[in-house]
Design an enzyme around this catalytic site. Structure first.
Site: not given
Length: 244
Positions: A136, A149, A153
């Site tokens: 991402s 998150y 990533k």
């Protein structure tokens, strides 16, 4: 540029919906034997209705042993897409232990588990292979309420580089694709509020979010022999967001 995967076997995790579903269908259209993995049987049933011939694997990636067995039972895999991911949005001060564990278990630990299992067979068969990890733009840009998150990533990007370093000698290529917001059904719903989407769009020079097929294009290219000298890279598909 014509790409064909005839004679190749592919495994796509998180293939029940969204980007993973579209990747599985595209690989199947390009001639690959495709295993679509998800923990949700209903999503896989719908996928098979849309693309009869795709094979399905139902397993919860948080279960290390069950996942390892399910993947090992598939036999040789040539193309692996680690697409499965979850996001639990909490401000830094509100991060909960269970949230931390779940997001890391799916977004990072499962990638290690699935990839180890697939790669050991690739090495034993001496065939080489190609792996794409779906990361991402959040691996390189901090987003409010995305502490866990973003961290997973970032870790995935570095994991992919180390995999590339260690697996290149076995002719196994490893790359990352790093999308911006993607207009899946969930993406459209989650970013429909202009108050939320406006600031993000303002940071994207192309002025729009990504379509699902634009991510699929990047993944399929990196999996293919057309990308035979691309190894250990992180490819932003973000309309220029990370360039600013």
């Amino acid at each position: 540029m014509e790409i064909q995967f005839t004679g190749k076997t592919a495994l796509v995790t998180g293939a029940g919906q969204g980007i993973g579903r579209a990747i599985a269908k595209r690989l199947f259209e390009h001639g690959a034997k495709v295993y679509a993995l998800s923990k949700t049987s209903e999503n896989l049933r719908k996928l098979q209705e849309e693309a009869p011939g795709i094979l399905t694997v139902i397993v919860d990636l948080e279960d290390w042993e069950a996942t390892q067995k399910a993947v090992k039972d598939l036999g040789h895999i040539d193309l692996l897409v680690n697409n499965a991911g979850v996001a639990i949005l909490e401000s830094f001060l509100d991060i909960k232990s269970e949230s931390f564990d779940k997001v890391f278990n799916v977004n990072l630990k499962a990638v290690v588990n699935v990839s180890q299992t697939v790669v050991k067979q690739m090495i034993a068969d001496k065939t080489g292979g190609s792996i794409v990890n779906v990361s991402s733009q959040a691996s390189q840009a901090a987003l409010r309420d995305h502490a866990i998150y973003c961290s997973t990533k970032s870790a995935l990007d570095m994991l992919s580089k180390v995999m590339a370093l260690e697996l290149g000698q076995h002719k196994i290529r490893v790359n990352c694709v790093n999308p911006t917001v993607v207009l899946t059904e969930m993406g459209k719903l989650g970013w429909s509020d202009p108050l939320k989407s406006g600031p993000m769009l303002a940071g994207i020079p192309l002025g729009r979010f990504a379509e699902v097929e634009e991510i699929v294009d990047a993944v399929v290219f990196l999996l293919s022999d057309r990308a035979s000298m691309i190894h250990g890279t992180t490819l932003p598909v973000d309309g220029g967001f990370l360039a600013c």
